[in-house]
Design an enzyme around this catalytic site. Structure first.
Site, PDB file in Angstrom:
ATOM      1  N   LYS A   1       0.887  -1.165   0.000  1.00 27.01           N
ATOM      2  CA  LYS A   1       0.000   0.000   0.000  1.00 27.01           C
ATOM      3  C   LYS A   1       0.926   1.215   0.000  1.00 27.01           C
ATOM      4  CE  LYS A   1      -4.069   1.996   0.264  1.00 27.01           C
ATOM      5  NZ  LYS A   1      -5.030   2.007  -0.849  1.00 27.01           N
TER       6      LYS A   1
ATOM      7  N   ASP B   1      -5.438  -3.043  -2.335  1.00 27.45           N
ATOM      8  CA  ASP B   1      -6.871  -2.954  -2.660  1.00 27.45           C
ATOM      9  C   ASP B   1      -7.121  -3.397  -4.097  1.00 27.45           C
ATOM     10  OD1 ASP B   1      -5.410  -0.683  -3.386  1.00 27.45           O
ATOM     11  OD2 ASP B   1      -7.002   0.748  -2.921  1.00 27.45           O
TER      12      ASP B   1
ATOM     13  N   ASP C   1      -2.672 -12.509   5.041  1.00 25.83           N
ATOM     14  CA  ASP C   1      -3.744 -13.206   5.762  1.00 25.83           C
ATOM     15  C   ASP C   1      -5.055 -13.002   5.017  1.00 25.83           C
ATOM     16  OD1 ASP C   1      -5.076 -14.549   7.903  1.00 25.83           O
ATOM     17  OD2 ASP C   1      -5.713 -12.598   8.648  1.00 25.83           O
TER      18      ASP C   1
HETATM   19  C1  IPM Z   1      -4.127 -17.764   9.448  1.00 20.06           C
HETATM   20  C2  IPM Z   1      -5.004 -17.424  10.626  1.00 20.06           C
HETATM   21  C3  IPM Z   1      -4.133 -16.863  11.741  1.00 20.06           C
HETATM   22  C4  IPM Z   1      -3.467 -15.609  11.195  1.00 20.06           C
HETATM   23  C5  IPM Z   1      -4.881 -16.578  13.069  1.00 20.06           C
HETATM   24  C6  IPM Z   1      -5.549 -17.821  13.617  1.00 20.06           C
HETATM   25  C7  IPM Z   1      -3.982 -15.959  14.090  1.00 20.06           C
HETATM   26  O1  IPM Z   1      -6.011 -16.534  10.240  1.00 20.06           O
HETATM   27  O2  IPM Z   1      -3.189 -18.551   9.618  1.00 20.06           O
HETATM   28  O3  IPM Z   1      -4.386 -17.255   8.366  1.00 20.06           O
HETATM   29  O4  IPM Z   1      -4.092 -14.539  11.187  1.00 20.06           O
HETATM   30  O5  IPM Z   1      -2.305 -15.698  10.794  1.00 20.06           O
HETATM   31 MG    MG Z   2      -6.116 -16.233   8.152  1.00 19.77          MG
END
Ligand code: IPM
Ligand code: MG
Length: 365
Positions: free
Chosen positions: A193, A225, A249
């Site tokens: 970003k 985005d 994530d």
């Molecule tokens: C993932 C999960 C984890 C993260 C959580 C459970 C902490 O969402 O492995 O993608 O955010 O890394």
């Molecule tokens: Mg995750």
């Protein structure tokens, strides 16, 4: 005979069920491919908090650091939602990733032939989709300081999280991304970003510096985005997606849906030592204990463990082929099923995969 010490962390929710599946497939692979495994199980997440008052004990962390590889089911659930900070199940997982130094999280999205119709995307957009998300895993918004909630003198609450990276953290994950791209289709999209965030501008500068060593890899910078949109619009154009922890994530859950279900997304987390392997789907408390969770992401994570950490590529291939075959034969778990499909429970799907693996092995030998 090669012998490997594997630490198993079933964790919470469906974690226990899919871990059992993964372990059974690993045992079958060991028998078929001539290596032996020693398994040691430890608590993690909410389950660990309930028994030990912390989501990851030192004993668990030390066992994981000295294992050849670690398999983790899932952590978290409504039972522990009231907990804060270091008590949260997720903190146990983050602490484990940090303690193991597994900064490179690989999440491959595979479209299995026969499953296209389960994707929310039109089938013509899925042609040629084969994406690998390379997510930075031990820095960025998840770990930056300062972090936490406080109150000012009037009692007004405020909270802060910090997205911080230094150039070494960016450089090492960029190298992983470029190395992976080189072994694939030679394309990398670095997601940031940079129009708003300083940490992203440094990310972009360092990625450009690393790119100079990879003239055979085609680099594109894309804002997060826009990337979220293009993953839906032109998913087949992506090869490796290289990105920061939190962006990765979010984008990896989005990318999982290309395949039709997050129950198909495995992951490998690598550093300079051993590796941590987990399915991406999480603890899914609503379906826990019902024997309906899809074990294929967990089983694919075992294939990744065999490939990336244990160097048992043949066994990894055998597992991946067996999954393809089982899907091709029309077997599905409840997350992916139409009226014509044969719906299997977690344990039945696992047995099917093992059955196909042993048949293939018998034919080959
Ligand atoms: C993932 C999960 C984890 C993260 C959580 C459970 C902490 O969402 O492995 O993608 O955010 O890394
Ligand atoms: Mg995750």
């Amino acid at each position: 005979m090669a012998e490997y010490n594997i630490v198993v962390l079933p964790g919470d929710g469906i974690g226990a069920e899919v871990t059992e599946s993964a372990v059974n497939v690993l045992k079958a692979a060991a028998k078929q491919h001539g290596f032996s495994i020693n398994l040691e199980s430890h608590d993690i997440g909410g389950t660990s908090y309930d028994s030990h008052g912390t989501p990851a004990t030192d004993e668990t962390l030390n066992a994981c650091k000295s294992a050849d590889a670690v398999f983790l089911g899932a952590v978290g659930g409504p039972k522990w939602d009231h907990l804060t900070g270091a008590h949260r199940p997720e903190s146990g997982l983050l602490g484990l990733r940090k303690a193991m130094g597994v900064y490179a999280n690989l999440r491959p999205v595979t479209i299995y032939p026969g499953l296209e119709k389960y994707s929310p995307l039109k089938e013509n957009r899925l042609e040629g989709v084969d994406v690998l998300v390379v997510r930075e895993l031990t820095g960025g918004l998840y770990f930056g300081q300062p972090k936490g909630e406080s109150k000012d003198e009037n009692g007004k609450r405020r909270a802060v999280d910090t997205m911080a990276y230094d150039e070494d953290e960016i450089r090492r994950i960029a190298h992983r991304g470029f190395d992976m791209a080189r072994k694939r289709r030679g394309k990398i999209a670095s997601v940031d970003k940079a129009n708003v965030l300083s940490s992203s501008r440094l990310w972009r500068d360092v990625v450009n510096e690393v790119a100079e060593e990879y003239s055979d890899v085609e680099l594109e910078h894309i804002l997060v985005d826009n990337c979220a949109m293009q993953l839906i619009n032109r998913p087949a154009d992506f090869d490796v997606i290289l990105t920061e922890n939190m962006f990765g994530d979010i984008l990896s859950d989005e990318a999982a849906m290309l395949s039709g279900s997050i129950g198909l997304l495995p992951s490998a987390s690598l550093g300079d030592g051993n590796g941590l392997y987990e399915p991406v789907h999480g603890s899914a408390p609503d379906i826990a204990g019902k024997n309906i969770a899809n074990p294929l992401a967990a089983i694919q994570s075992i294939a990744m463990m065999l490939r990336y950490t244990l160097n048992e590529a043949e066994a990894a291939d055998a597992i991946e082929k067996a999954i393809e075959e089982v899907i091709c034969q029309g077997y599905r778990c409840a997350d992916l099923a139409d009226k014509d499909d044969t719906v299997l429970g977690t344990t039945e799907m696992t047995s099917k995969v093992i059955e196909v693996m042993s048949k293939a092995k018998t034919v080959a030998s």
